[in-house]
Design an enzyme around this catalytic site. Structure first.
Site, PDB file in Angstrom:
ATOM      1  N   GLN A   9      -3.170  62.800 -23.250  1.00 14.69           N
ATOM      2  CA  GLN A   9      -1.706  62.817 -23.240  1.00 14.69           C
ATOM      3  C   GLN A   9      -1.173  64.144 -22.693  1.00 14.69           C
ATOM      4  OE1 GLN A   9      -0.381  60.996 -26.794  1.00 14.69           O
ATOM      5  NE2 GLN A   9       1.759  61.433 -26.492  1.00 14.69           N
ATOM      6  N   SER A  88      -9.397  63.275 -26.011  1.00 11.54           N
ATOM      7  CA  SER A  88      -8.529  62.530 -26.931  1.00 11.54           C
ATOM      8  C   SER A  88      -8.334  61.088 -26.444  1.00 11.54           C
ATOM      9  CB  SER A  88      -7.208  63.279 -27.116  1.00 11.54           C
ATOM     10  OG  SER A  88      -6.440  62.713 -28.154  1.00 11.54           O
ATOM     11  N   LEU A  89      -7.129  60.726 -26.030  1.00 15.42           N
ATOM     12  CA  LEU A  89      -6.874  59.402 -25.464  1.00 15.42           C
ATOM     13  C   LEU A  89      -7.872  59.066 -24.359  1.00 15.42           C
ATOM     14  CD1 LEU A  89      -5.090  56.951 -24.430  1.00 15.42           C
ATOM     15  CD2 LEU A  89      -3.871  58.674 -23.092  1.00 15.42           C
ATOM     16  N   ARG A 113      -3.208  52.229 -30.903  1.00 12.04           N
ATOM     17  CA  ARG A 113      -3.371  53.633 -31.295  1.00 12.04           C
ATOM     18  C   ARG A 113      -2.061  54.385 -31.122  1.00 12.04           C
ATOM     19  NH1 ARG A 113      -4.788  58.544 -28.459  1.00 12.04           N
ATOM     20  NH2 ARG A 113      -6.357  59.819 -29.553  1.00 12.04           N
ATOM     21  N   HIS A 195      -4.641  64.754 -34.324  1.00 12.99           N
ATOM     22  CA  HIS A 195      -5.956  65.286 -34.702  1.00 12.99           C
ATOM     23  C   HIS A 195      -5.874  66.199 -35.932  1.00 12.99           C
ATOM     24  CE1 HIS A 195      -7.642  63.398 -31.208  1.00 12.99           C
ATOM     25  NE2 HIS A 195      -6.678  63.923 -30.471  1.00 12.99           N
ATOM     26  N   GLN A 244     -11.885  60.098 -34.788  1.00 15.15           N
ATOM     27  CA  GLN A 244     -11.255  60.969 -33.794  1.00 15.15           C
ATOM     28  C   GLN A 244      -9.802  61.317 -34.125  1.00 15.15           C
ATOM     29  OE1 GLN A 244      -9.095  59.946 -30.485  1.00 15.15           O
ATOM     30  NE2 GLN A 244     -10.656  60.470 -28.983  1.00 15.15           N
TER      31      GLN A 244
END
Length: 296
Positions: A9, A88-89, A113, A195, A244
Site C-alpha cells: 500500500q 505486506s499486501l 483483507r 501490523h 501477518q
C-alpha cells in the site's frame, strides 16, 4: 538467481494499469473479471479516478494487487520466478504470481483483507510513523517502554523502521525517539495501525476466509513477512498470512535471506519503485529493476 518482489500500500497512482489494459487482451479480460468479482468498476477508479478515490483502503489494496499480478501475467514473457516476496499486501500478489493462489481467490482475499482492516481502523483510531536514523533495537526499546499501544511494524531497511499504534502511543514514541537522535520521526498519512495488535479484529475475520480458501504448492519458495523465511507448504503459508496482519513486516530480513539463498537480481513488479530503493539500501551489490508499465 532471479527474484521477483511485489509492492504494498502507498504505491498507487491515478492511471495505473491503463496501458496494459489497452494493449493486452488477457489484461483486459482479467481487469473486467476483477470488476465483476468486486461488484464495482475498480478500473474506472484506477484509470480515471482521483487520488482520494485511490486512497480508500478498499480500493487501494485491490488496485495495487491487480496492477502487480496482471503485469506479471502479461508483460514479462520470461516470468519464471526462482523466489518471490511481497511487502505486506504485496505478499498476496507474490502468492498468486507463484501459483499458490488463483487470481480470483487472491483478489477476493485482498478485498476482504482491505475491508476488515478498514473496520479495525474505525474501531480504534490509530496511525503509523516512519523513524529514520536509529538502530532497530533502540526503536524497539522505546516502544516497549510506552504503556500505550505502539510497536515496530515495518523493518524496511537499515535505519528505516515504521512504528504502528494508538495516536497517544505514536506521539509519545516520536517524541522519545527524536530525543534519542532520530533524524526523522514522521507520522504517515495512513488510516490506522497496520501490523500491530490493533489489527486483531481484522486478523480474526481474515483467518476464517483464508482457512476456507484453497492454496496450492507454489512453483518456487515464497519468502513471507512474518519471519522473512522461505515457505512452500500451503498450510504453513496460510498460517503465516493470518499472522501477518498483527505482526511486523520483516522486509530487511526477507531481502537478506533471499540474497543469502542466491538471489542476485531483483525485479519489482507493480506500481512505483519503493522496493527497489529499499533493496539497494539493504545490499548495493545486487541488481534491481522494475516492471511498472506495459512494454511491447
Amino acid at each position: 538467481m532471479k527474484a521477483y518482489v511485489f509492492p504494498g500500500q502507498g504505491a498507487q497512482y491515478v492511471g495505473m494499469g491503463k496501458d496494459v489494459y489497452d494493449n493486452h487482451p488477457l489484461a483486459k479480460e482479467l481487469f473486467e473479471k476483477a470488476n465483476e468479482i468486486l461488484g464495482f468498476r475498480i478500473t474506472d477508479l484506477m484509470f480515471e479516478g482521483s487520488d482520494e478515490d485511490l486512497k480508500q483502503t478498499k480500493v487501494t489494496q485491490p488496485a495495487i494487487f491487480l496492477h502487480s499480478v496482471i503485469l506479471a501475467k502479461t508483460v514479462d514473457e520470461s516470468f519464471n520466478p526462482e523466489m518471490v516476496a511481497g511487502h505486506s499486501l504485496g505478499e498476496f500478489s507474490a502468492l498468486v504470481a507463484a501459483g499458490a493462489l488463483s487470481f480470483e481467490d487472491g483478489l477476493k482475499l485482498v478485498s476482504q483483507r482491505a475491508q476488515a482492516m478498514q473496520k479495525a481502523c474505525e474501531i480504534t483510531p490509530s496511525t503509523m510513523a516512519a523513524i529514520v536514523g536509529l538502530e532497530d533495537h533502540v526503536v524497539e526499546e522505546v516502544c516497549e517502554s510506552i504503556e500505550d499501544v505502539v510497536v515496530a511494524a515495518n523493518y524496511n531497511c537499515p535505519g528505516q523502521l515504521v512504528i504502528s499504534g494508538s495516536f497517544e502511543g505514536i506521539d509519545k514514541a516520536c517524541e522519545l525517539l527524536k530525543e534519542k537522535g532520530a533524524k526523522r520521526a514522521l507520522k504517515l498519512p495512513v488510516g490506522g495501525a497496520f501490523h500491530s495488535p490493533l489489527m486483531e479484529p481484522a486478523r480474526a475475520e481474515l483467518a476464517e476466509s483464508i482457512k476456507n480458501t484453497s492454496f496450492s504448492k507454489p512453483v518456487c519458495p515464497v519468502y513471507q513477512n512474518v519471519d522473512g523465511k522461505p515457505y512452500t507448504d500451503p498450510e504453513q503459508i496460510k498460517a503465516n498470512l493470518v499472522s501477518q496482519l498483527t505482526s511486523p513486516v520483516k522486509w530487511t530480513q526477507t531481502v537478506r535471506n533471499m540474497i543469502a539463498d542466491g538471489a542476485d537480481d531483483f525485479t519489482e513488479i507493480g506500481p512505483g519503485k519503493v522496493l527497489q530503493g529499499l533493496i539497494k539500501k539493504i545490499d548495493r551489490s545486487v541488481a534491481t529493476q522494475g516492471i511498472s508499465s506495459y512494454n511491447k
